[in-house]
Scaffold this active site. Structure first.
Site, PDB file in Angstrom:
ATOM      1  CB  CYS A  18     -12.414  10.556   6.449  1.00  0.00           C
ATOM      2  SG  CYS A  18     -10.776  10.288   5.770  1.00  0.00           S
ATOM      3  CG  ASP A  19     -10.551   4.971   8.263  1.00  0.00           C
ATOM      4  OD1 ASP A  19     -10.159   5.451   7.181  1.00  0.00           O
ATOM      5  OD2 ASP A  19     -10.851   3.772   8.386  1.00  0.00           O
ATOM      6  CB  THR A  20      -7.241   8.839   5.783  1.00  0.00           C
ATOM      7  OG1 THR A  20      -7.873   7.731   5.178  1.00  0.00           O
ATOM      8  CG2 THR A  20      -5.821   8.940   5.271  1.00  0.00           C
ATOM      9  CG  PHE A  40      -1.960  -1.043   1.209  1.00  0.00           C
ATOM     10  CD1 PHE A  40      -3.235  -0.764   0.727  1.00  0.00           C
ATOM     11  CD2 PHE A  40      -1.675  -2.330   1.631  1.00  0.00           C
ATOM     12  CE1 PHE A  40      -4.204  -1.755   0.674  1.00  0.00           C
ATOM     13  CE2 PHE A  40      -2.636  -3.331   1.584  1.00  0.00           C
ATOM     14  CZ  PHE A  40      -3.905  -3.044   1.107  1.00  0.00           C
ATOM     15  CB  CYS A  71      -8.630  13.697   0.855  1.00  0.00           C
ATOM     16  SG  CYS A  71     -10.022  13.064  -0.109  1.00  0.00           S
ATOM     17  CG  HIS A 129      -8.665  -3.791   6.589  1.00  0.00           C
ATOM     18  ND1 HIS A 129      -9.544  -3.897   5.542  1.00  0.00           N
ATOM     19  CD2 HIS A 129      -8.728  -2.513   7.002  1.00  0.00           C
ATOM     20  CE1 HIS A 129     -10.087  -2.721   5.308  1.00  0.00           C
ATOM     21  NE2 HIS A 129      -9.625  -1.864   6.187  1.00  0.00           N
ATOM     22  CB  CYS A 170     -15.935  11.178   3.892  1.00  0.00           C
ATOM     23  SG  CYS A 170     -15.754  11.217   2.108  1.00  0.00           S
ATOM     24  CD  GLU A 226      -8.018   0.993  -1.861  1.00  0.00           C
ATOM     25  OE1 GLU A 226      -8.249  -0.211  -1.670  1.00  0.00           O
ATOM     26  OE2 GLU A 226      -7.663   1.779  -0.954  1.00  0.00           O
TER      27      GLU A 226
HETATM   28  S1  SF4 Z   1     -13.011   8.805   3.012  1.00  0.00           S
HETATM   29 FE1  SF4 Z   1     -11.373  10.266   3.517  1.00  0.00          FE
HETATM   30  S2  SF4 Z   1      -9.779   9.854   2.004  1.00  0.00           S
HETATM   31 FE2  SF4 Z   1     -11.667   8.915   1.212  1.00  0.00          FE
HETATM   32  S3  SF4 Z   1     -12.584  10.489  -0.094  1.00  0.00           S
HETATM   33 FE3  SF4 Z   1     -13.459  10.763   1.947  1.00  0.00          FE
HETATM   34  S4  SF4 Z   1     -12.176  12.298   2.950  1.00  0.00           S
HETATM   35 FE4  SF4 Z   1     -11.059  11.515   1.165  1.00  0.00          FE
END
Ligand code: SF4
Length: 196
Positions: free
Chosen positions: A40-42, A27, A33, A190, A37, A96
């Site tokens: 979002c977990d990033t 990965f 981004c 995962h 969202c 992705e």
């Molecule tokens: S989930 Fe997070 S990384 Fe994915 S599009 Fe939405 S804000 Fe962007």
């Protein structure tokens, strides 16, 4: 063309989602981004600036048959040369994406997960992909994406952080796929295994 890329992390694991679930994969997570969202977990704040050569040699260090470009939104950052040099490692290059950016045309496998049901300014510009992955919240309608051409259509229950809600969404997605067999149910392996 970018000389360096903002990389959040590069790691080797098992792809947990979509039709490649179970496949060992490297990965490459880009940082940043264009959307926000609610689920979002990033972590978009931490990154290293890495050159193309550094990314490619880090990818080469790992086994695995696919490289997954993810994020954040990798489509904001990548270019055909990076994709081409990653392909030269012998691995299939997958992405992705939320579908809001045009992509280089040499990517082997595109997974698009539109987020326009959750965010403003998130309408996809891509009209076709290999895999369409819809995060199912119970309020959005997978049929709204009939206009997107895709080889595989995956319905993935949203991880709300609430186990009772998640259970109900999974049951609803399960029923939806039975009624609409062009969709397949996608679970996040995962998370079930508690690995990255
Ligand atoms: S989930 Fe997070 S990384 Fe994915 S599009 Fe939405 S804000 Fe962007």
């Amino acid at each position: 063309m970018a000389e360096t890329y903002r990389i959040n992390e590069i790691f080797y694991s098992i792809q947990g989602e979509g039709i490649h679930a179970g496949v060992p994969a490297v990965f490459v997570r880009f940082s940043g981004c264009n959307l926000k969202c609610p689920f979002c977990d990033t972590d978009h704040s931490s990154f290293l600036e890495m050159s193309r050569d550094e990314i490619v040699s880090e990818v080469k260090r790992h086994k695995g048959v696919i490289v997954v470009l993810t994020g954040g939104e990798p489509g904001l950052f990548i270019d055909a040369r990076l994709v081409s040099e990653l392909k030269d490692t012998g691995k299939k290059v997958c992405i992705e994406t939320n579908g809001t950016c045009a992509l280089p045309d040499n990517i082997d496998f595109v997974t698009m997960s539109p987020k326009d049901a959750f965010c403003s300014n998130a309408m996809p510009v891509l009209r076709r992909c290999d895999e369409l992955k819809i995060v199912y919240s119970g309020d959005n309608n997978p049929a709204d994406y009939d206009y997107i051409e895709a080889t595989f259509r995956v319905l993935q229950p949203c991880d709300t952080g609430d186990s009772l809600k998640n259970e109900k969404l999974t049951a609803a997605a399960f029923e939806y796929c039975l009624d609409h067999p062009q969709w397949r149910l996608g679970l996040q392996m995962h998370k079930l295994l508690n690995v990255r």
